[in-house]
Design a protein around this motif. Structure first.
Motif, PDB file in Angstrom:
ATOM      1  N   PHE A  27      36.696  87.084  52.329  1.00 20.19           N
ATOM      2  CA  PHE A  27      38.069  87.228  52.809  1.00 20.19           C
ATOM      3  C   PHE A  27      38.264  88.576  53.486  1.00 20.19           C
ATOM      4  N   ALA A  28      37.650  89.625  52.893  1.00 23.34           N
ATOM      5  CA  ALA A  28      37.753  90.953  53.501  1.00 23.34           C
ATOM      6  C   ALA A  28      37.119  90.951  54.887  1.00 23.34           C
ATOM      7  N   VAL A  29      35.953  90.295  55.012  1.00 23.66           N
ATOM      8  CA  VAL A  29      35.309  90.189  56.334  1.00 23.66           C
ATOM      9  C   VAL A  29      36.276  89.518  57.315  1.00 23.66           C
ATOM     10  N   GLY A  30      36.904  88.442  56.843  1.00 19.27           N
ATOM     11  CA  GLY A  30      37.842  87.728  57.695  1.00 19.27           C
ATOM     12  C   GLY A  30      38.984  88.611  58.161  1.00 19.27           C
ATOM     13  N   ILE A  31      39.559  89.388  57.241  1.00 23.01           N
ATOM     14  CA  ILE A  31      40.687  90.234  57.622  1.00 23.01           C
ATOM     15  C   ILE A  31      40.249  91.294  58.621  1.00 23.01           C
ATOM     16  N   VAL A  32      39.051  91.869  58.386  1.00 23.54           N
ATOM     17  CA  VAL A  32      38.561  92.879  59.335  1.00 23.54           C
ATOM     18  C   VAL A  32      38.392  92.247  60.717  1.00 23.54           C
ATOM     19  N   LEU A  33      37.786  91.052  60.762  1.00 26.67           N
ATOM     20  CA  LEU A  33      37.611  90.360  62.048  1.00 26.67           C
ATOM     21  C   LEU A  33      38.959  90.128  62.720  1.00 26.67           C
ATOM     22  N   VAL A  34      39.924  89.653  61.924  1.00 26.38           N
ATOM     23  CA  VAL A  34      41.240  89.400  62.507  1.00 26.38           C
ATOM     24  C   VAL A  34      41.824  90.681  63.073  1.00 26.38           C
ATOM     25  N   SER A  35      41.711  91.787  62.315  1.00 24.73           N
ATOM     26  CA  SER A  35      42.380  92.992  62.798  1.00 24.73           C
ATOM     27  C   SER A  35      41.620  93.647  63.932  1.00 24.73           C
ATOM     28  N   VAL A  36      40.314  93.346  64.066  1.00 28.36           N
ATOM     29  CA  VAL A  36      39.581  93.883  65.219  1.00 28.36           C
ATOM     30  C   VAL A  36      39.949  93.104  66.483  1.00 28.36           C
ATOM     31  N   TYR A  37      40.042  91.778  66.339  1.00 27.98           N
ATOM     32  CA  TYR A  37      40.150  90.949  67.543  1.00 27.98           C
ATOM     33  C   TYR A  37      41.553  90.449  67.865  1.00 27.98           C
ATOM     34  N   THR A  38      42.459  90.500  66.904  1.00 29.15           N
ATOM     35  CA  THR A  38      43.756  89.868  67.199  1.00 29.15           C
ATOM     36  C   THR A  38      44.538  90.602  68.269  1.00 29.15           C
ATOM     37  N   ARG A  39      44.090  91.798  68.642  1.00 32.68           N
ATOM     38  CA  ARG A  39      44.850  92.473  69.684  1.00 32.68           C
ATOM     39  C   ARG A  39      44.691  91.766  71.029  1.00 32.68           C
ATOM     40  N   GLN A  40      43.489  91.187  71.223  1.00 31.48           N
ATOM     41  CA  GLN A  40      43.301  90.485  72.496  1.00 31.48           C
ATOM     42  C   GLN A  40      43.820  89.052  72.425  1.00 31.48           C
ATOM     43  N   ILE A  41      43.682  88.459  71.253  1.00 30.39           N
ATOM     44  CA  ILE A  41      43.986  87.041  71.194  1.00 30.39           C
ATOM     45  C   ILE A  41      45.214  86.787  70.356  1.00 30.39           C
ATOM     46  N   ASP A  42      45.637  85.541  70.394  1.00 30.24           N
ATOM     47  CA  ASP A  42      46.813  85.257  69.595  1.00 30.24           C
ATOM     48  C   ASP A  42      46.474  84.162  68.604  1.00 30.24           C
ATOM     49  N   LEU A  43      46.232  84.604  67.392  1.00 31.60           N
ATOM     50  CA  LEU A  43      45.811  83.683  66.339  1.00 31.60           C
ATOM     51  C   LEU A  43      46.774  83.890  65.182  1.00 31.60           C
ATOM     52  N   ASP A  44      47.603  82.911  64.981  1.00 35.50           N
ATOM     53  CA  ASP A  44      48.593  83.093  63.934  1.00 35.50           C
ATOM     54  C   ASP A  44      47.992  82.723  62.586  1.00 35.50           C
ATOM     55  N   LEU A  45      47.746  83.754  61.803  1.00 35.02           N
ATOM     56  CA  LEU A  45      47.061  83.577  60.533  1.00 35.02           C
ATOM     57  C   LEU A  45      47.827  82.622  59.628  1.00 35.02           C
ATOM     58  N   ASP A  46      49.122  82.799  59.591  1.00 36.29           N
ATOM     59  CA  ASP A  46      49.943  81.968  58.705  1.00 36.29           C
ATOM     60  C   ASP A  46      49.753  80.495  59.008  1.00 36.29           C
ATOM     61  N   CYS A  47      49.759  80.189  60.314  1.00 32.93           N
ATOM     62  CA  CYS A  47      49.678  78.794  60.712  1.00 32.93           C
ATOM     63  C   CYS A  47      48.322  78.202  60.395  1.00 32.93           C
ATOM     64  N   VAL A  48      47.266  79.002  60.607  1.00 41.37           N
ATOM     65  CA  VAL A  48      45.932  78.474  60.406  1.00 41.37           C
ATOM     66  C   VAL A  48      45.627  78.324  58.925  1.00 41.37           C
ATOM     67  N   LEU A  49      45.950  79.367  58.183  1.00 45.92           N
ATOM     68  CA  LEU A  49      45.538  79.384  56.786  1.00 45.92           C
ATOM     69  C   LEU A  49      46.475  78.612  55.876  1.00 45.92           C
ATOM     70  N   TYR A  50      47.734  78.749  56.110  1.00 48.09           N
ATOM     71  CA  TYR A  50      48.665  78.172  55.165  1.00 48.09           C
ATOM     72  C   TYR A  50      49.528  77.135  55.854  1.00 48.09           C
ATOM     73  N   GLY A  51      48.960  75.943  55.979  1.00 48.46           N
ATOM     74  CA  GLY A  51      49.680  74.861  56.632  1.00 48.46           C
ATOM     75  C   GLY A  51      50.948  74.530  55.880  1.00 48.46           C
ATOM     76  N   GLU A  52      51.820  73.836  56.556  1.00 53.20           N
ATOM     77  CA  GLU A  52      53.082  73.455  55.931  1.00 53.20           C
ATOM     78  C   GLU A  52      53.176  71.944  56.012  1.00 53.20           C
ATOM     79  N   ILE A  53      53.258  71.320  54.838  1.00 62.32           N
ATOM     80  CA  ILE A  53      53.207  69.870  54.778  1.00 62.32           C
ATOM     81  C   ILE A  53      54.407  69.240  55.477  1.00 62.32           C
ATOM     82  N   ALA A  54      55.507  69.988  55.599  1.00 58.65           N
ATOM     83  CA  ALA A  54      56.701  69.436  56.231  1.00 58.65           C
ATOM     84  C   ALA A  54      56.481  69.140  57.713  1.00 58.65           C
ATOM     85  N   PHE A  55      55.473  69.816  58.317  1.00 58.16           N
ATOM     86  CA  PHE A  55      55.244  69.621  59.750  1.00 58.16           C
ATOM     87  C   PHE A  55      54.252  68.493  60.036  1.00 58.16           C
ATOM     88  N   VAL A  56      53.794  67.835  58.989  1.00 58.34           N
ATOM     89  CA  VAL A  56      52.777  66.790  59.163  1.00 58.34           C
ATOM     90  C   VAL A  56      53.141  65.737  60.217  1.00 58.34           C
TER      91      VAL A  56
END
Lengths: 304, 309
Positions: free
Chosen positions: A98-127
């Motif tokens: 998980f730490a590796v993942g967070i480091v990767l996100v914080s290194v690269y998210t400046r260029q890209i747009d990856l919404d962590l909340d959406c990817v990791l924690y889906g919401e069943i209401a939007f099914v």
């Protein structure tokens, strides 16, 4: 009941059913926290898949997540074999990944747009809103397909290898001595857990997966002595929690996943107190009865 | 910037101190958690903090770090009671009990959080910030709190070292000697709760549990003595804090929490490979030397047999 409601509940039921089956084996093997570990440690897989493919296509990301799910399982087993306790081995692996993942996100998210909340924690209401099209036709929500296929794979594999799963869970040494490939069965089970976790959390959220893996199975564990019955009870508790939890969420205007897990927790609590075989009340009652018989015997002895 | 220049910056110094102290404190208490097979308790408690924070907010209506910590702590203590009750009174094993606590309480926390978001009047934002940790915003008062808490953890572990040791290795024996084992176990849990509640602010939920587990597992590789293990675990935790913060400060603004965890993981991998007697390399060397010895003996036997014929 509207169609959208039906889709949400059906997705929940598929998740509850596959988790309910696998959870029984997990808690018998004392690996209840593996689901939690996998749902965290797939983060680097998702990020790497995104970086390589450059798209937010959920199939690619799910593939990345699945690879890291298996890596997690493999590493846990590797450290366990070299003498680390199971719980600590799980803990070391998932926190590091998980730490590796967070480091990767914080290194690269400046260029890209990856919404962590959406990817990791889906919401069943939007099914119901994320739909899939097959041959130009609307084929229903994507999550139904993902979780449904996972459920049928789980059901198929577990019923085909039921005996092997059962023996390796209860007595791995005996299983090895009668020629069952214990390590292979272990990895098959963990592969299924990984598949279920990955296919579910994108649509329903990690916490629902973990809750459904553990709580219904633990409830069933307090109700029966037979593995086959335990699996049936576990799935039933999961489905009941899903339906009740959904309506509780609508009523409270709160998170559906949270409510489902909370309802499962309440059912567990009730079982813990009232279960006929392992509940607090029946245990207390039996203890009292034994004491009374004891007293009666002593009284008899004294009068005699 | 050179390393020394980085270290001279007051802002970074605070983070450095905070991470180091946190590493030492959680390393020390983490060794006991490891021995009692409760390593993942830290993870569960970090999740249990969410409903605690939400309830504190619902009751008080204000956003105060102190009240949040109090709420998280009360919830943490309640959950440890429930966990040990479940494991003691039923046939459910500890790992399952921990997983139940984690998922149900966190689920409850999400229900409360969404309930607050939908029903309260707008000033709830930032409630979850408490849980995700930002070491970079650490200020002097936070560091002082952390220093005090870490000191308390270390002092209590030293004072009750014998009791903790007995209860961890042989609870039955401790009970026989007349020690209040349940009370001691609850005290260890309470210390874990304190470490987690203080730590989540600094490094976040998941990474806090790493600080409780990884240094202890690494320390276990180097020694068979509990005293030394606790010391080493604290040392590894502290060193990870220092290394993580320095890399974070010298790199491109990488978050310090994950880097602290990765430093701890680095120490763990080093330990698993190179620790004397338990490490992979030394085990391999041992096996090789035994193999060579056996070969030699075989050869000698063959030669003797040959000469006797």
């Amino acid at each position: 009941m509207s169609v959208n409601e039906l889709w949400v509940i059906l997705t929940g039921i598929f998740v509850a059913a596959s988790c309910g089956i696998l959870g029984c084996f997990l808690i018998l093997r004392k690996m209840a926290m593996v689901g939690d570990a996998i749902s965290h440690s797939v983060l680097p897989g998702i990020v790497i898949a995104f970086l390589i493919s450059g798209s937010r296509d959920s199939l690619v990301m799910t593939l990345g997540a699945a690879v890291f799910g298996l890596v997690t399982v493999f590493l846990i087993q590797l450290f366990k074999n070299s003498g680390v306790q199971t719980d600590a081995s799980i803990g070391v692996v998932f926190t590091a990944l998980f730490a590796v993942g967070i480091v990767l996100v914080s290194v690269y998210t400046r260029q890209i747009d990856l919404d962590l909340d959406c990817v990791l924690y889906g919401e069943i209401a939007f099914v119901p809103f994320d739909r899939i099209t097959l041959f130009g036709m609307d084929a229903g929500p994507k999550a139904i397909w993902g979780t449904g296929i996972t459920f049928f794979i789980t059901l198929l594999v577990v019923s085909l290898f039921y005996k092997q799963f059962k023996i390796t869970s209860f007595d791995p040494a005996m299983a090895a001595s009668v020629g069952i490939p214990v390590a292979l069965i272990h990895y098959m089970l963990m592969g299924l857990v990984s598949l279920t976790t990955v296919s579910s959390f994108e649509s329903v959220g990690a916490i629902l997966v973990l809750g459904m893996l553990v709580v219904p199975a633990a409830t069933a564990y307090l109700l029966t002595e037979r593995l086959s019955v335990m699996i049936v009870y576990s799935v039933a508790v999961g489905i009941v929690s899903t339906i009740l939890g959904y309506y509780a969420a609508v009523w409270l205007d709160a998170s559906i996943a949270g409510c489902i897990v909370t309802v499962a927790g309440i059912i567990f609590g009730l079982t813990f107190i009232f279960s006929p075989s392992h509940g607090m009340i029946s245990k207390w009652w039996r203890k009292r009865k034994i004491l009374q018989e004891d007293h009666a015997k002593q009284a008899q002895l004294e009068t005699a | 910037m050179t390393w020394f220049e980085i270290l001279k910056e007051p802002n970074i110094q605070w983070i450095l101190w905070a991470c180091t102290l946190l590493g030492i404190g959680s390393g020390v208490i983490g060794s006991f958690a490891y021995l009692r097979k409760q390593s993942l308790m830290g993870d569960a408690l970090a999740h249990v903090a969410l409903p605690g924070v939400c309830i504190a907010f619902l009751l008080s209506g204000v956003k105060s770090i102190f009240l949040f910590m109090l709420g998280a702590m009360v919830m943490g203590i309640i959950s440890t009671f429930i966990m040990s009750y479940i494991t003691r009174k039923s046939r459910i094993k500890q790992d399952t009990a921990i997983a139940i606590i984690l998922s149900v309480f966190f689920g409850l926390g999400i229900v409360l959080l969404t309930y607050i978001q939908h029903n309260a009047n707008g000033n709830q934002s930032g409630l979850d910030k408490f849980l995700f940790g930002q070491a970079a915003t650490m200020i002097r008062s936070d560091v002082i709190v952390m220093a005090i808490i870490s000191a308390i953890l270390i002092v209590i572990c030293t004072l009750f070292f014998k009791e903790f040791k007995l209860a961890s290795f042989d609870a039955g024996f401790a009970k026989g000697l007349g020690y209040p084992v349940a009370l001691i176990e609850q005290l260890i849990m309470f210390l874990i709760v304190i470490a987690v509640v203080v730590g989540i602010q600094a490094v976040g939920v998941v990474l806090m549990s790493a600080l409780l587990i990884t240094p202890a597992v690494s320390a276990r590789y180097w020694t068979e003595k509990l005293g030394l293990m606790v010391f080493l675990s604290g040392l590894f935790g502290g060193v990870s804090g220092v290394i993580g913060t320095i890399i974070s400060a010298s790199g491109n603004n990488l978050p310090s929490g994950p880097l602290v965890v990765l430093s701890a993981t680095g120490i763990f991998v080093f330990s698993i490979l190179f620790a004397p007697s338990r490490g992979v390399v030394s085990k391999f060397l041992l096996r090789q030397s035994v193999k060579r010895k056996v070969e030699k003996e075989k050869q000698m036997q063959l030669r003797e047999r040959g000469s006797s014929i």
